[in-house]
Design an enzyme around this catalytic site. Structure first.
Site, PDB file in Angstrom:
ATOM      1  N   GLU A  94       0.675  -1.311  -0.039  1.00 48.47           N
ATOM      2  CA  GLU A  94       0.147   0.121  -0.189  1.00 48.47           C
ATOM      3  C   GLU A  94       0.755   1.205   0.036  1.00 48.47           C
ATOM      4  OE1 GLU A  94      -3.195   0.390   0.038  1.00 48.47           O
ATOM      5  OE2 GLU A  94      -3.597   2.526   0.961  1.00 48.47           O
ATOM      6  N   ASP A  95       1.714   1.165   0.932  1.00 45.60           N
ATOM      7  CA  ASP A  95       2.658   2.721   1.072  1.00 45.60           C
ATOM      8  C   ASP A  95       3.988   2.589   0.386  1.00 45.60           C
ATOM      9  OD1 ASP A  95       0.341   3.324   2.638  1.00 45.60           O
ATOM     10  OD2 ASP A  95       1.369   2.702   4.285  1.00 45.60           O
TER      11      ASP A  95
END
Ligand code: MN
Length: 757
Positions: A94-95
């Site tokens: 996700e990051d």
């Protein structure tokens, strides 16, 4: 300066990370899982590298979050290495720039799949963009748990985010706290994660009602000494007997969580002091042999009932028939030494562990070492069976969570599967008007779950509704009787008014044409003749009847107008008697067409409440939610509706809870401005013992001492007991509380509390 302070101030980020990771490893090594330390270390190092240099809002290194999530997964849920690794890696895809493929290459298919699942729901169903409406929630549960670990890790992720919510923006705090209470806490409960569920509820509550939370905590602490005394008094004879029988046990008092105390105060409308079951007694025993677990429970039961009087209706045997989430225990309620009922929960150690940590905790009892894969498979299968089974009983948890949680609302679906929210009690016709005014006007019948029903059919949550229309159909006044939403009512009334106007002008034209043809002049004498003849009051009524062709412009009318006969007066009286019923029904139609006086009232309150609140972003148009009717001083929040108006709800309002989770970005924080010129209506429930002049005393306390106005008062007296509801106009919460306090000082009054109407 003591040693602790030196350590925390001088510790480097690197040392802090190492310390937290070692704590995780220690938890893992203390569990009964296989010791796959290497892969956990590898996942940790990879995640640490991937999140390097990134900080959380609190200023901490980012990696501390995945470590904390992994610890919850390991210690509080009891999962093993695959889940711990997935938790450590849960925010990497996700990051950071790493992909699911990278995870797969390094950690294998399973972990990559779980991390992929977590990434999918991070911005999707649970995220900012999508609403977490009931339907989405159902979809999530139906399609997602190819691996239930995704949901379990998601719950752990949420728990850590809740623990660190203080460093988030206040607007985010509401959304996250609301969503937690709406989705995560019930989900955790359903999955048997009782300790996590309780913590999630308490944390949400703390952010939504900081003052009340503080107040209840203080009262719990203040009453501790008395509670300990009572518990000792109660437990000692039981302990002595258990010891004499040679049972290995522990007996303790379990205090209700802050949230459940508050919940009880709300549901029962009672102050803290009136909650008698502030704690339950729990007996956890170690059976000599697990084969005797059940009979041991009943042995302890009979020992307790020898000492204390049993409440016969409050025995719960979840040993023979466990709850769907795996909970097992034997509950009974007995009369305590102070005359109040006390609940006793009897559990074996194994039952206790499952109760606190869910199914996962149970694996370690299998054969020393748990095989996470095969045990998880069994569990996933159970959950999936529940989710996929269309039987109503099996689906009850979906229903209770997503459909019936908010009794004030129902959720229904269009034939295309779009979700519509309607107030409870809405009919098929309400639904039609909710879709579109034309659909409502032209509706002739409906199909609910493919069955033909009349438009007056009351809808239930989960219904699929199709509306059958006809172009020639127009709403009639009787349809007002079977709509329950303001929208449908207003539309029908507006339509009827319009129809009335057009019929009147049609009738006027028809009459004038008729008179011209017969060479009659439309003057006052002629009009009065007609009005008298047909027993009508106004010329508009006459035109309307003609326009609707209820009175015909024909030979009879011609004769009447040309006739100068003496019998006219006689005729008039006859007609007056004969037409009486007619006249009445006409009046009824009139009342139906005027808007409901109750609604009118609600608008007045709305308008009064406008502009009384101030928000950080400047003043907007505010109104008070009709569902919970907050008054100044209540914990409130604002919801920006489609018209960009702010509707102010109590934070505890169930409708608001749903709005928070569904429309987080539309929630704003609102504060009451300082004011005292505006009044709100509040209702107080008062109970007591009847006596001479009681009512007088009550009303004089309200109007003389407090200088508030009584709007409405209903008192019922039966068998020497009175029970009443008083609606008053006040300026804020303090005033209501002061008033309740003063009322309680009256000798005959037993209780006086503010209630939701
Ligand atoms: Mn996270």
């Amino acid at each position: 300066m003591n040693m602790n302070e030196i350590m925390t101030t001088n510790i480097s980020d690197e040392q802090l990370i190492e310390r937290e990771f070692n704590a995780l490893l220690e938890d893992y090594l203390n569990s009964n899982h296989r010791k796959k330390v290497d892969i956990i270390k590898k996942a940790f190092n990879f995640a640490k590298e991937a999140h390097k240099g990134i900080k959380r809002r609190s200023g901490e290194p980012y990696i501390l979050h995945p470590i904390a999530v992994a610890r919850i997964v390991c210690r509080d849920i009891g999962l093993g290495s695959t889940s711990i690794c997935s938790a450590l890696l849960h925010d990497v895809v996700e990051d950071t720039d790493y992909t699911e493929e990278d995870i797969k290459a390094l950690f294998g298919e399973k972990i990559a799949q779980i991390v992929g699942g977590l990434t999918k729901i991070s911005g999707g169903i649970f995220g900012d963009k999508a609403s977490a409406q009931a339907e989405n929630f159902k979809k999530l549960l139906l399609t997602m748990p190819e691996d239930i670990r995704v949901i379990l890790i998601k719950i752990a992720d949420r728990l850590h985010n809740m623990r660190t919510l203080g460093s988030m923006l206040p607007s985010k705090q509401y959304k996250i706290a609301g969503e937690t209470l709406y989705i995560y806490a019930p989900l955790a409960h359903r999955l048997g994660l009782f300790a996590i569920k309780t913590e999630l509820e308490d944390l949400s509550f703390k952010y939504e009602h900081p003052d009340t939370y503080e107040e209840i905590s203080e009262k719990v602490a203040a009453s501790e000494e008395d509670r300990i005394k009572l518990f000792r008094h109660f437990a000692t004879p039981i302990s002595d007997k258990l010891k004499a029988l040679g049972i290995d046990f522990e007996i303790k008092a379990r205090v209700k969580s802050i949230y459940s105390i508050w919940n009880k105060m709300q549901v029962k409308n009672i102050p803290f002091e009136e909650i008698y079951d502030l704690f339950a007694v729990r007996i956890i025993f170690k059976p000599s042999d697990y084969a005797n677990e059940k009979s041991d429970c009943w042995k302890i039961y009979s020992l307790i009932t020898d000492i204390y009087k049993l409440h016969p209706e409050r025995i719960r045997d979840w040993v023979s028939r466990p709850k769907a989430n795996g909970y097992r225990a034997l509950h009974l309620t007995v009369m305590g030494p102070d005359g109040n009922w006390i609940e006793v929960q009897i559990r074996s150690e194994k039952m206790d562990d499952v109760a606190e940590r869910g199914f996962a905790a149970h694996w370690k009892y299998k054969n020393g070492e748990a095989d996470e894969e095969s045990e998880l498979d069994k569990w996933i299968k159970t959950i999936q069976e529940i989710l996929e089974n269309p039987e109503p009983n099996a689906l009850d948890f979906l229903d209770t969570i997503k459909l019936n949680l908010f009794a004030s609302e129902i959720f229904v679906f269009t034939p295309k599967g779009d979700l519509r929210t309607l107030p409870n009690g809405a009919t098929a016709l309400d639904f039609a008007f909710d879709l579109h005014t034309n659909i409502g006007s032209q509706a002739i019948a409906a199909k609910v779950n493919h069955k033909l029903v009349p438009l007056s059919h009351q809808l239930q949550s989960g219904d699929q509704v199709e509306i059958l229309t006809s172009k020639n159909n127009t709403p009639s006044a009787d349809r007002l009787a079977y709509v329950n939403t303001a929208k449908a009512k207003t539309k029908i009334i507006a339509f009827l008014r319009k129809e009335r106007r057009s019929r009147i002008s049609r009738g006027e034209k028809m009459l004038k044409t008729f008179l011209e043809k017969n060479e009659l002049i439309f003057d006052t004498t002629l009009l009065n003749k007609l009005l008298n003849h047909y027993c009508l009051k106004k010329k508009e009524d006459l035109f309307l009847k003609i326009g609707r062709e209820e009175i015909e412009t024909d030979e009879t009318m011609r004769k009447l107008l040309k006739d100068k006969g003496e019998n006219l007066l006689m005729k008039y009286f006859k007609m007056a008697v004969g037409r009486k019923g007619d006249n009445n029904s006409n009046n009824n139609a009139e009342t139906k067409e005027s808007p409901n006086p109750k609604d009118k009232n609600a608008h007045v309150i709305d308008r009064k409440a406008t502009y009384i609140l101030r928000e950080q972003n400047g003043v907007k148009n505010y109104s008070i939610a009709a569902c919970c009717k907050p008054i100044a001083g209540d914990d409130v929040l604002g919801y920006i509706n489609e018209n960009e108006n702010v509707i102010v709800h109590k934070r505890s309002c169930q409708v608001a809870t749903k709005l928070k989770s569904s429309f987080g970005p539309r929630i704003i924080s609102t504060k009451w401005a300082d004011h005292n010129e505006i009044s709100f209506s509040a209702t107080i429930e008062i109970k007591g013992i009847d006596g001479v002049g009681v009512l007088n005393k009550i009303t004089s306390v309200i109007s003389d001492n407090m200088a508030v106005n009584i709007k409405n008062i209903i008192i019922n007296v039966s068998d020497g007991i009175f029970d009443g509801k008083i609606t008053i106009m006040v300026h804020d919460v303090q005033e209501v509380e002061k008033l309740c306090y003063s009322l309680k000082q009256l000798p005959n009054v037993k209780s006086a509390n503010r209630i939701n109407e």
